[in-house]
Design an enzyme around this catalytic site. Structure first.
Site, PDB file in Angstrom:
ATOM      1  N   HIS A  96      35.388 -31.480   2.604  1.00  0.00           N
ATOM      2  CA  HIS A  96      35.327 -32.911   2.296  1.00  0.00           C
ATOM      3  C   HIS A  96      36.198 -33.791   3.186  1.00  0.00           C
ATOM      4  O   HIS A  96      36.113 -35.012   3.102  1.00  0.00           O
ATOM      5  CB  HIS A  96      35.680 -33.172   0.823  1.00  0.00           C
ATOM      6  N   ASP A 119      32.758 -35.933  -7.581  1.00  0.00           N
ATOM      7  CA  ASP A 119      33.708 -34.874  -7.232  1.00  0.00           C
ATOM      8  C   ASP A 119      34.531 -34.506  -8.468  1.00  0.00           C
ATOM      9  O   ASP A 119      34.805 -35.371  -9.309  1.00  0.00           O
ATOM     10  CB  ASP A 119      34.642 -35.423  -6.136  1.00  0.00           C
ATOM     11  N   HIS A 121      37.479 -33.743  -7.975  1.00  0.00           N
ATOM     12  CA  HIS A 121      38.769 -34.199  -7.427  1.00  0.00           C
ATOM     13  C   HIS A 121      38.641 -35.624  -6.869  1.00  0.00           C
ATOM     14  O   HIS A 121      37.554 -36.055  -6.506  1.00  0.00           O
ATOM     15  CB  HIS A 121      39.210 -33.257  -6.306  1.00  0.00           C
ATOM     16  N   ASP A 123      40.454 -36.636  -4.100  1.00  0.00           N
ATOM     17  CA  ASP A 123      40.587 -36.558  -2.636  1.00  0.00           C
ATOM     18  C   ASP A 123      41.282 -37.787  -2.065  1.00  0.00           C
ATOM     19  O   ASP A 123      40.928 -38.265  -0.984  1.00  0.00           O
ATOM     20  CB  ASP A 123      39.210 -36.379  -1.978  1.00  0.00           C
ATOM     21  N   HIS A 136      41.143 -31.912   3.070  1.00  0.00           N
ATOM     22  CA  HIS A 136      39.974 -32.205   2.225  1.00  0.00           C
ATOM     23  C   HIS A 136      40.394 -32.834   0.899  1.00  0.00           C
ATOM     24  O   HIS A 136      39.557 -33.330   0.153  1.00  0.00           O
ATOM     25  CB  HIS A 136      39.100 -30.955   2.024  1.00  0.00           C
ATOM     26  N   ASP A 227      30.541 -34.053  -3.535  1.00  0.00           N
ATOM     27  CA  ASP A 227      31.218 -32.759  -3.434  1.00  0.00           C
ATOM     28  C   ASP A 227      30.551 -31.834  -4.440  1.00  0.00           C
ATOM     29  O   ASP A 227      30.514 -32.144  -5.634  1.00  0.00           O
ATOM     30  CB  ASP A 227      32.703 -32.951  -3.768  1.00  0.00           C
ATOM     31  N   ASP A 229      31.440 -29.370  -5.875  1.00  0.00           N
ATOM     32  CA  ASP A 229      32.301 -28.916  -6.979  1.00  0.00           C
ATOM     33  C   ASP A 229      32.370 -29.918  -8.131  1.00  0.00           C
ATOM     34  O   ASP A 229      33.039 -29.674  -9.140  1.00  0.00           O
ATOM     35  CB  ASP A 229      33.707 -28.503  -6.498  1.00  0.00           C
ATOM     36  N   GLU A 272      31.307 -29.028   0.729  1.00  0.00           N
ATOM     37  CA  GLU A 272      32.052 -27.981   0.025  1.00  0.00           C
ATOM     38  C   GLU A 272      31.197 -26.824  -0.489  1.00  0.00           C
ATOM     39  O   GLU A 272      31.676 -26.029  -1.295  1.00  0.00           O
ATOM     40  CB  GLU A 272      32.938 -28.558  -1.093  1.00  0.00           C
TER      41      GLU A 272
HETATM   42  N1  LIG Z   1      44.008 -32.171  -5.005  1.00  0.00           N
HETATM   43  C1  LIG Z   1      43.995 -30.864  -4.307  1.00  0.00           C
HETATM   44  C2  LIG Z   1      42.568 -30.281  -4.242  1.00  0.00           C
HETATM   45  C3  LIG Z   1      41.641 -31.019  -3.291  1.00  0.00           C
HETATM   46  C4  LIG Z   1      40.159 -30.577  -3.393  1.00  0.00           C
HETATM   47  C5  LIG Z   1      39.359 -31.138  -2.259  1.00  0.00           C
HETATM   48  C6  LIG Z   1      37.873 -31.239  -2.500  1.00  0.00           C
HETATM   49  O1  LIG Z   1      37.279 -30.100  -2.987  1.00  0.00           O
HETATM   50  O2  LIG Z   1      37.581 -32.243  -3.423  1.00  0.00           O
HETATM   51  C7  LIG Z   1      44.593 -31.038  -2.916  1.00  0.00           C
HETATM   52  O3  LIG Z   1      44.895 -32.172  -2.531  1.00  0.00           O
HETATM   53  O4  LIG Z   1      44.789 -30.039  -2.220  1.00  0.00           O
HETATM   54 MN   LIG Z   2      35.954 -33.393  -2.514  1.00  0.00          MN
HETATM   55 MN   LIG Z   3      36.266 -31.336  -5.025  1.00  0.00          MN
END
Ligand SMILES: N[C@@H](CCCCC(O)O)C(=O)O
Ligand SMILES: [Mn+2]
Ligand SMILES: [Mn+2]
Ligand SMILES: [Mn+2]
Length: 314
Positions: A96, A119, A121, A123, A136, A227, A229, A272
């Site tokens: 992402h 998503d 998340h 991001d 990402h 995303d 996920d 993703e």
């Molecule tokens: N918030 C976590 C996870 C991020 C996930 C990224 C994407 O899959 O939305 C990070 O900053 O590492």
């Molecule tokens: Mn993402």
């Molecule tokens: Mn995500």
């Protein structure tokens, strides 16, 4: 509208191998032929070639900044070209972090765009709030004008100027945020429909309110950054950061159907998908199939059915 597809086999925004195979697996599921069968004119621009930038030292926890910056500059140019060619742009990821280039390049052609970010998340970590240093988890922070003062100088990122304001983006599907992200969303007043709102309101009301929010001042191009996920891992497990309690298959398609119905979709990221994260062949194919159905539903596939305008009952 005609469609332009860009493959972005990029994995350097995170640390799990396999997400660079996303474009290949989605193409092998016959996405181009299926869009053609829906009556769309499709141009497949092929995959971008991403190279690691040499001597790409980490900046604090942030990994491979020059490589991520360079890939996104390349993608931004590609997306801008697709838009200049009058096509709706479909970026197949890849992780992402690619949304940096995709949205930047789209905004270069359509500065009035708005973003629907689907998503688990947000991001929206800055390099200083990120718990992992993975890009990402940060793309939105580089794009928002309101966060510009919170982004340090990053090698490879000098080309980016923020192109979005907080009211120009809406989140759908959130269920796994870091404290810094939650603070930013609350303080900037970013419209966010977490899975709590999806449960409380239902996906119908969520889409109605999301579109009302973004289109309140009139029509504008929509950038849908999807995303995989966001969808529940029972449907799409083959991804790097799965989180339980996600969108059902039906909700994931409904989001796309409603975006299609606005007639304003201008660019789509599907990111993703990581075939190496599927424990079985079935987990991989289920994930890829969900991604393909999101794209097809963005471009007019409807569960109610369809018949060609020239159909004659025999
Ligand atoms: N918030 C976590 C996870 C991020 C996930 C990224 C994407 O899959 O939305 C990070 O900053 O590492
Ligand atoms: Mn993402
Ligand atoms: Mn995500
Ligand atoms: Mn079309």
């Amino acid at each position: 509208h005609p469609i332009g597809i860009v493959g972005a086999p990029f994995a350097r925004g995170q640390r799990k191998d396999g997400v660079e195979k996303g474009p290949d697996y989605i193409r092998r599921a016959r996405l181009v032929a299926k869009l053609g069968a829906q009556g769309h004119q499709v141009k497949d621009y092929g995959d971008l070639k991403f190279e690691d930038v040499p001597n790409d030292e980490p900046l604090g926890r942030v990994k491979m900044p020059k490589t991520v910056g360079s890939a996104n500059k390349q993608l931004a140019d590609a997306v801008k070209t697709v838009k200049k060619n009058g096509q709706t742009c479909v970026v197949l990821g890849g992780d992402h972090s690619l949304a940096i280039g995709s949205i930047y390049g789209h905004a270069a052609a359509r500065p009035d765009l708005c973003v629907v970010w689907v998503d688990a998340h947000a991001d929206i970590n800055t390099p200083l709030t990120s718990p992992t240093g993975n890009f990402h988890g940060q793309p939105v922070s580089y794009l928002l004008r309101e966060l510009h003062s919170k982004i340090p100088v990053i090698p490879g990122f000098s080309w980016i100027k923020p192109c979005l304001s907080a009211q120009d983006i809406v989140y759908i599907g959130l269920r796994d945020l870091d404290p810094g992200e939650h603070y930013i969303i609350k303080h900037l007043g970013i419209k966010a429909f977490s899975m709590t709102e999806v449960d409380r309101l239902g996906i119908g009301r969520v889409m109605e309110e999301a579109c009302d929010h973004l289109l309140s001042k009139g029509k504008r191009p929509i950038h849908l950054s999807y995303d995989i996920d966001a969808i529940d891992p029972s449907v799409s497990p083959a991804t790097g950061t799965p989180v339980k309690g996600g969108l059902t298959y039906r909700e994931s398609v409904y989001v796309a159907e409603e975006i299609c119905r606005t007639g304003l979709l201008s660019a789509l990221d599907v990111v993703e998908v990581n075939p190496d994260r599927g424990k079985t062949e079935e987990e991989v194919s289920s994930t890829v199939s969900a991604a393909v159905d999101v794209v097809l539903s963005c471009f007019g596939q409807l569960r109610e059915g369809f018949h060609p305008s020239n159909y004659q009952l025999p």
